[in-house]
Write a protein that holds these residues in place. Structure first.
Motif, PDB file in Angstrom:
ATOM      1  N   ALA A  83       0.792  -1.236   0.000  1.00 24.26           N
ATOM      2  CA  ALA A  83       0.000   0.000   0.000  1.00 24.26           C
ATOM      3  C   ALA A  83       0.821   1.281   0.000  1.00 24.26           C
ATOM      4  O   ALA A  83       0.351   2.319  -0.454  1.00 24.26           O
ATOM      5  N   ASN A  84       2.052   1.233   0.510  1.00 27.18           N
ATOM      6  CA  ASN A  84       2.899   2.436   0.586  1.00 27.18           C
ATOM      7  C   ASN A  84       4.327   2.040   0.976  1.00 27.18           C
ATOM      8  O   ASN A  84       4.587   0.865   1.284  1.00 27.18           O
ATOM      9  N   GLY A  85       5.204   3.021   0.987  1.00 28.26           N
ATOM     10  CA  GLY A  85       6.608   2.737   1.264  1.00 28.26           C
ATOM     11  C   GLY A  85       6.883   2.348   2.708  1.00 28.26           C
ATOM     12  O   GLY A  85       7.729   1.491   2.978  1.00 28.26           O
ATOM     13  N   LEU A  86       6.174   2.981   3.629  1.00 34.61           N
ATOM     14  CA  LEU A  86       6.355   2.623   5.043  1.00 34.61           C
ATOM     15  C   LEU A  86       5.979   1.152   5.262  1.00 34.61           C
ATOM     16  O   LEU A  86       6.702   0.412   5.934  1.00 34.61           O
ATOM     17  N   ASP A  87       4.873   0.724   4.685  1.00 36.59           N
ATOM     18  CA  ASP A  87       4.475  -0.680   4.811  1.00 36.59           C
ATOM     19  C   ASP A  87       5.525  -1.610   4.195  1.00 36.59           C
ATOM     20  O   ASP A  87       5.787  -2.697   4.721  1.00 36.59           O
ATOM     21  N   ALA A  88       6.097  -1.209   3.072  1.00 38.82           N
ATOM     22  CA  ALA A  88       7.104  -2.057   2.411  1.00 38.82           C
ATOM     23  C   ALA A  88       8.228  -2.375   3.401  1.00 38.82           C
ATOM     24  O   ALA A  88       8.625  -3.536   3.573  1.00 38.82           O
ATOM     25  N   LEU A  89       8.732  -1.347   4.073  1.00 39.84           N
ATOM     26  CA  LEU A  89       9.831  -1.536   5.032  1.00 39.84           C
ATOM     27  C   LEU A  89       9.363  -2.304   6.262  1.00 39.84           C
ATOM     28  O   LEU A  89      10.021  -3.223   6.744  1.00 39.84           O
ATOM     29  N   THR A  90       8.198  -1.913   6.779  1.00 37.64           N
ATOM     30  CA  THR A  90       7.668  -2.518   8.004  1.00 37.64           C
ATOM     31  C   THR A  90       7.411  -4.017   7.815  1.00 37.64           C
ATOM     32  O   THR A  90       7.730  -4.828   8.684  1.00 37.64           O
TER      33      THR A  90
ATOM     34  N   ASN B 128      20.021  10.735   9.830  1.00 40.56           N
ATOM     35  CA  ASN B 128      19.441  11.886   9.120  1.00 40.56           C
ATOM     36  C   ASN B 128      18.391  11.470   8.097  1.00 40.56           C
ATOM     37  O   ASN B 128      18.064  12.228   7.197  1.00 40.56           O
ATOM     38  N   THR B 129      17.869  10.252   8.222  1.00 44.36           N
ATOM     39  CA  THR B 129      16.879   9.788   7.248  1.00 44.36           C
ATOM     40  C   THR B 129      15.515  10.419   7.489  1.00 44.36           C
ATOM     41  O   THR B 129      15.278  11.060   8.516  1.00 44.36           O
ATOM     42  N   TYR B 130      14.615  10.199   6.538  1.00 48.85           N
ATOM     43  CA  TYR B 130      13.218  10.556   6.746  1.00 48.85           C
ATOM     44  C   TYR B 130      12.650   9.612   7.812  1.00 48.85           C
ATOM     45  O   TYR B 130      13.000   8.440   7.875  1.00 48.85           O
ATOM     46  N   ILE B 131      11.745  10.120   8.628  1.00 47.96           N
ATOM     47  CA  ILE B 131      11.230   9.401   9.802  1.00 47.96           C
ATOM     48  C   ILE B 131      10.674   8.008   9.483  1.00 47.96           C
ATOM     49  O   ILE B 131      10.728   7.099  10.315  1.00 47.96           O
ATOM     50  N   ALA B 132      10.171   7.808   8.257  1.00 51.59           N
ATOM     51  CA  ALA B 132       9.543   6.519   7.919  1.00 51.59           C
ATOM     52  C   ALA B 132      10.513   5.346   8.091  1.00 51.59           C
ATOM     53  O   ALA B 132      10.111   4.262   8.514  1.00 51.59           O
ATOM     54  N   SER B 133      11.796   5.552   7.774  1.00 55.53           N
ATOM     55  CA  SER B 133      12.769   4.455   7.929  1.00 55.53           C
ATOM     56  C   SER B 133      12.816   4.014   9.388  1.00 55.53           C
ATOM     57  O   SER B 133      12.935   2.822   9.682  1.00 55.53           O
ATOM     58  N   VAL B 134      12.730   4.981  10.300  1.00 49.24           N
ATOM     59  CA  VAL B 134      12.824   4.679  11.734  1.00 49.24           C
ATOM     60  C   VAL B 134      11.501   4.101  12.244  1.00 49.24           C
ATOM     61  O   VAL B 134      11.479   3.174  13.056  1.00 49.24           O
TER      62      VAL B 134
ATOM     63  N   GLU C 122      17.204  -2.348   2.226  1.00 46.54           N
ATOM     64  CA  GLU C 122      17.449  -1.045   1.597  1.00 46.54           C
ATOM     65  C   GLU C 122      16.180  -0.207   1.579  1.00 46.54           C
ATOM     66  O   GLU C 122      15.123  -0.698   1.182  1.00 46.54           O
ATOM     67  N   ASP C 123      16.307   1.058   1.956  1.00 46.53           N
ATOM     68  CA  ASP C 123      15.195   2.000   1.789  1.00 46.53           C
ATOM     69  C   ASP C 123      15.423   2.738   0.471  1.00 46.53           C
ATOM     70  O   ASP C 123      16.274   3.634   0.379  1.00 46.53           O
ATOM     71  N   CYS C 124      14.670   2.322  -0.554  1.00 47.88           N
ATOM     72  CA  CYS C 124      14.833   2.864  -1.919  1.00 47.88           C
ATOM     73  C   CYS C 124      13.757   3.891  -2.253  1.00 47.88           C
ATOM     74  O   CYS C 124      13.545   4.206  -3.426  1.00 47.88           O
TER      75      CYS C 124
ATOM     76  N   GLY D 178       4.983  12.248  -5.190  1.00 46.71           N
ATOM     77  CA  GLY D 178       6.163  13.080  -5.441  1.00 46.71           C
ATOM     78  C   GLY D 178       7.451  12.322  -5.679  1.00 46.71           C
ATOM     79  O   GLY D 178       8.479  12.919  -5.988  1.00 46.71           O
ATOM     80  N   LYS D 179       7.447  11.008  -5.537  1.00 43.50           N
ATOM     81  CA  LYS D 179       8.686  10.233  -5.710  1.00 43.50           C
ATOM     82  C   LYS D 179       9.050  10.114  -7.190  1.00 43.50           C
ATOM     83  O   LYS D 179       8.231  10.397  -8.060  1.00 43.50           O
ATOM     84  N   ASN D 180      10.261   9.651  -7.482  1.00 38.94           N
ATOM     85  CA  ASN D 180      10.696   9.575  -8.890  1.00 38.94           C
ATOM     86  C   ASN D 180       9.789   8.669  -9.713  1.00 38.94           C
ATOM     87  O   ASN D 180       9.582   8.921 -10.892  1.00 38.94           O
TER      88      ASN D 180
ATOM     89  N   ASP E  76      -1.405   6.578  -3.115  1.00 44.67           N
ATOM     90  CA  ASP E  76      -0.353   5.853  -2.407  1.00 44.67           C
ATOM     91  C   ASP E  76      -0.042   4.529  -3.077  1.00 44.67           C
ATOM     92  O   ASP E  76      -0.894   3.922  -3.726  1.00 44.67           O
ATOM     93  N   GLY E  77       1.176   4.084  -2.882  1.00 43.72           N
ATOM     94  CA  GLY E  77       1.586   2.774  -3.370  1.00 43.72           C
ATOM     95  C   GLY E  77       2.976   2.467  -2.879  1.00 43.72           C
ATOM     96  O   GLY E  77       3.710   3.370  -2.456  1.00 43.72           O
ATOM     97  N   GLY E  78       3.357   1.196  -2.922  1.00 46.60           N
ATOM     98  CA  GLY E  78       4.703   0.800  -2.520  1.00 46.60           C
ATOM     99  C   GLY E  78       5.000  -0.587  -3.040  1.00 46.60           C
ATOM    100  O   GLY E  78       4.107  -1.270  -3.554  1.00 46.60           O
TER     101      GLY E  78
ATOM    102  N   HIS F 268      14.026  19.473   3.497  1.00 44.16           N
ATOM    103  CA  HIS F 268      13.988  18.025   3.762  1.00 44.16           C
ATOM    104  C   HIS F 268      15.165  17.647   4.653  1.00 44.16           C
ATOM    105  O   HIS F 268      16.246  17.424   4.139  1.00 44.16           O
ATOM    106  N   TYR F 269      15.022  17.653   5.960  1.00 47.43           N
ATOM    107  CA  TYR F 269      13.809  17.801   6.751  1.00 47.43           C
ATOM    108  C   TYR F 269      14.151  18.731   7.885  1.00 47.43           C
ATOM    109  O   TYR F 269      15.302  18.758   8.317  1.00 47.43           O
ATOM    110  N   PRO F 270      13.194  19.436   8.457  1.00 45.79           N
ATOM    111  CA  PRO F 270      13.541  20.420   9.488  1.00 45.79           C
ATOM    112  C   PRO F 270      13.929  19.812  10.845  1.00 45.79           C
ATOM    113  O   PRO F 270      14.704  20.423  11.583  1.00 45.79           O
TER     114      PRO F 270
HETATM  115  C1  LIG Z   1       8.748   8.597   1.201  1.00 47.24           C
HETATM  116  C2  LIG Z   1       9.669   7.808   2.045  1.00 47.24           C
HETATM  117  C3  LIG Z   1       9.250   6.672   2.756  1.00 47.24           C
HETATM  118  C4  LIG Z   1       7.816   6.292   2.955  1.00 47.24           C
HETATM  119  O1  LIG Z   1       7.046   6.153   1.828  1.00 47.24           O
HETATM  120  P1  LIG Z   1       5.444   6.333   1.926  1.00 47.24           P
HETATM  121  O2  LIG Z   1       4.972   5.753   0.642  1.00 47.24           O
HETATM  122  O3  LIG Z   1       5.172   7.782   2.049  1.00 47.24           O
HETATM  123  O4  LIG Z   1       4.985   5.550   3.102  1.00 47.24           O
HETATM  124  C5  LIG Z   1      10.212   5.918   3.408  1.00 47.24           C
HETATM  125  N1  LIG Z   1      11.502   6.271   3.401  1.00 47.24           N
HETATM  126  C6  LIG Z   1      11.939   7.366   2.757  1.00 47.24           C
HETATM  127  C7  LIG Z   1      13.401   7.691   2.787  1.00 47.24           C
HETATM  128  C8  LIG Z   1      11.041   8.180   2.069  1.00 47.24           C
HETATM  129  O5  LIG Z   1      11.484   9.278   1.451  1.00 47.24           O
END
Ligand SMILES: *Cc1c(COP(=O)(O)O)cnc(C)c1O
Length: 368
Positions: free
Chosen positions: A57-64, A87-93, A159-161, A188-190, A196-198, A313-315
């Protein structure tokens, strides 16, 4: 105003293909886990090489879900440690803490903002089980060094891609260097969907089978639930849209590279630090073009007055977030300096040359 990212223009290019795809899905009467989804999984895997792709469903789920599958398979357990760049985006953590695993935050390499392999040894403890490198801003992390360290200490690599679709390192795309990889198709991703999707990539067939069940309530056979799993599915519409956009991912990334090259060659300013590419140009897909400026507030104001929109990215780094009080005492000076000084300039495949000119001129005209 030059927008930071013009999502409407980005997708307008595919308008007729999207409408045709939407009509196809509509006419099929099948909306979840059908032909478009299976075709996208095949095509996304094929884009990378010999591997399995699992839509979620999304990138956070992919990692989780990868970490959760490893726990359910007994490869890691609650309380184990996962090394992740501070210094990553919070989703990785969040993917780590969602699984009651412990994030071990490591300072990045100052020139690339990616996980510093030289700091892995000091982060290692008897409970370390996983390294979670992030290809931040679109630049591949030093995977050869990370892989060597992981092999020497029997660690898994996730890997967080989410920011680096299509980046290539030594002839291999990111996503195939680890034991598994998570991708986001946030708009907004490449490679972005219209929602949403992942996806997860892995060469491990058993893990792929496990994840195909796990994303669907933990059920591979209808009404038989082998694991406790969430509902995390990539739908037919998003799959159909992503198939269309995957075809121009490499050319879109090439245009991003072209713009980044102009910025790197033509922005000349004593207080604007430009991003650096550690390997050859194909290792970076420029999801973000991040500069560092000591007086960020004045710089952002100047650009805005000059008609250029920017984003930070990111404050706030993960260890300073309100949701992680236990991490507040960590001292991570490099990460904190990065979060104080970074600002992202507009970059996207649909930016026109004259817009690039205007961004460059606005930067060079900054008086400090
Ligand atoms: C966007 C992003 C995610 C999470 O992806 P979502 O689809 O928004 O859940 C995870 N890690 C990094 C580094 C991101 O930039």
């Amino acid at each position: 105003m030059i927008p930071f990212l013009n999502l409407k223009a980005l997708n307008e290019r595919h308008r007729s293909d999207f409408l045709e795809a939407a009509a196809r899905v509509f006419d099929s009467g099948w909306f979840i886990h059908g032909k478009e989804h299976d075709a996208f999984e095949r095509e996304f895997a094929g884009f990378h090489g010999e591997c399995h792709a699992i839509g979620v469903a999304n990138g956070l789920d992919a990692l989780t879900l990868v970490l959760r599958a490893w726990m359910q398979a007994g490869r890691i357990k609650e309380g184990d440690e996962v090394i992740v760049p501070a210094n990553t985006y919070i989703a990785s953590v969040l993917a780590i803490t969602e699984n009651r695993l412990k994030p071990v935050l490591v300072e990045p390499t100052p020139s690339t903002y990616n996980l510093d392999p030289g700091r892995l040894a000091e982060a290692l403890t008897p409970r370390t089980r996983v390294i979670l490198p992030v290809h931040l801003y679109g630049q591949a992390a030093d995977m050869a060094a990370i892989r060597a360290f992981a092999n020497a200490h029997d660690l898994l690599i996730l890997e967080d891609c989410a920011q680096a679709h299509g980046a290539v390192l030594d002839g291999v795309r990111v996503g195939l260097w680890g034991d598994a990889a998570g991708f986001s198709f946030y708009p907004g991703k490449n490679l972005g969907a219209l929602g949403d999707g992942g996806a997860i990539l892995t060469r491990d067939g058993a893990l792929a089978d496990h994840l195909r069940g796990l994303r669907n309530y933990g059920s591979s056979l209808k009404y038989h639930n082998r694991w406790q799993g969430p509902n995390s599915r990539l739908d037919e519409l998003q799959s159909a849209f992503l198939r269309i956009k995957l075809r121009c991912l490499d050319s879109d990334n090439a245009r991003r590279r072209e713009i980044s090259m102009r910025y790197r060659n033509e922005i000349r300013h004593p207080t604007i630090a430009l991003p650096r590419v550690a390997g050859d140009e194909s290792t970076h897909v420029w999801h973000l073009f991040v500069v560092r400026v000591p007086d960020r507030e004045a710089f952002v104001r100047h650009l805005s007055d000059s008609g250029v929109q920017t984003v930070v990215h990111y404050p706030i780094p993960p260890h300073r977030q309100e949701c992680y009080p236990a991490l507040h005492s960590l001292q991570l000076p490099l990460t904190e300096a990065i979060h104080r000084e970074v600002v992202s300039l507009p970059i996207s495949p649909v930016m026109a040359d004259d817009e690039v000119d205007r961004v460059i001129n606005a930067c060079n005209a900054f008086r400090f």
